[in-house]
Design a protein around this motif. Sequence first.
Motif, PDB file in Angstrom:
ATOM      1  N   ARG A  26      48.478  67.132  39.838  1.00  0.00           N
ATOM      2  CA  ARG A  26      47.296  67.969  40.367  1.00  0.00           C
ATOM      3  C   ARG A  26      46.134  66.756  40.449  1.00  0.00           C
ATOM      4  NH1 ARG A  26      46.434  70.776  36.420  1.00  0.00           N
ATOM      5  NH2 ARG A  26      44.857  69.464  35.616  1.00  0.00           N
TER       6      ARG A  26
ATOM      7  N   ILE B 107      52.503  72.720  43.241  1.00  0.00           N
ATOM      8  CA  ILE B 107      53.648  72.101  42.321  1.00  0.00           C
ATOM      9  C   ILE B 107      54.268  73.461  41.947  1.00  0.00           C
ATOM     10  CG2 ILE B 107      53.525  71.784  39.833  1.00  0.00           C
ATOM     11  CD1 ILE B 107      50.569  70.524  40.047  1.00  0.00           C
TER      12      ILE B 107
ATOM     13  N   TYR C 297      51.588  77.863  37.343  1.00  0.00           N
ATOM     14  CA  TYR C 297      52.400  77.315  38.570  1.00  0.00           C
ATOM     15  C   TYR C 297      53.808  78.267  38.689  1.00  0.00           C
ATOM     16  CZ  TYR C 297      49.715  73.317  37.567  1.00  0.00           C
ATOM     17  OH  TYR C 297      48.343  72.435  37.422  1.00  0.00           O
TER      18      TYR C 297
ATOM     19  N   ALA D 161      52.384  68.418  35.344  1.00  0.00           N
ATOM     20  CA  ALA D 161      51.735  69.177  36.334  1.00  0.00           C
ATOM     21  C   ALA D 161      50.371  68.638  36.627  1.00  0.00           C
ATOM     22  CB  ALA D 161      51.749  70.691  36.279  1.00  0.00           C
TER      23      ALA D 161
ATOM     24  N   LEU E  97      57.224  74.212  39.020  1.00  0.00           N
ATOM     25  CA  LEU E  97      57.952  73.891  37.956  1.00  0.00           C
ATOM     26  C   LEU E  97      59.293  74.280  38.036  1.00  0.00           C
ATOM     27  CD1 LEU E  97      55.204  74.480  35.229  1.00  0.00           C
ATOM     28  CD2 LEU E  97      55.572  72.246  36.682  1.00  0.00           C
TER      29      LEU E  97
END
Length: 143
Positions: free
Chosen positions: A25, A32, A61, A21, A34
């Motif tokens: 970013r 984002i 996230y 992630a 997951l």
Amino acid sequence: GKAVNIKKGQFLSPEAMAFAAGKVRDAGNPNILLTDRGTMFGYHDLIVDMRSIPSMQTLGYPVVMDITHSLQQPNQGSVLAGHPPRTETIGRASIAAGADGIFIETHPDPSVAKSDGANMLALERLEGLLERLCRIRTTINEL
């Protein structure tokens, strides 16, 4: 910007998703999600560890559970196998564990789907499943 879907891989722990992630970013995309799609233990099934949902959420996230892919049985010879009757089981457990969303592969006739038909949910079962999962989510949010 466009959302990026980072999928927890077969050998990547939920906590290690922080690095994946972070790369997205750091490249300038803060959008984002997951996704957990199951983990291979070396048998013929993918296994879902519900602890991964809150573990990945601590990274900040949203976490989406791919409830059809996680039922794949990838080591069944040359043909991908699956277990669609357990889609609701994985969906219920995911929502109860706090998943922010679900991903479902569906088709009017999974037997003729171009890919992943063995683990797809028949389209006729989708509406009822979503209604039941929404009721579980409502109940969980009231607690």
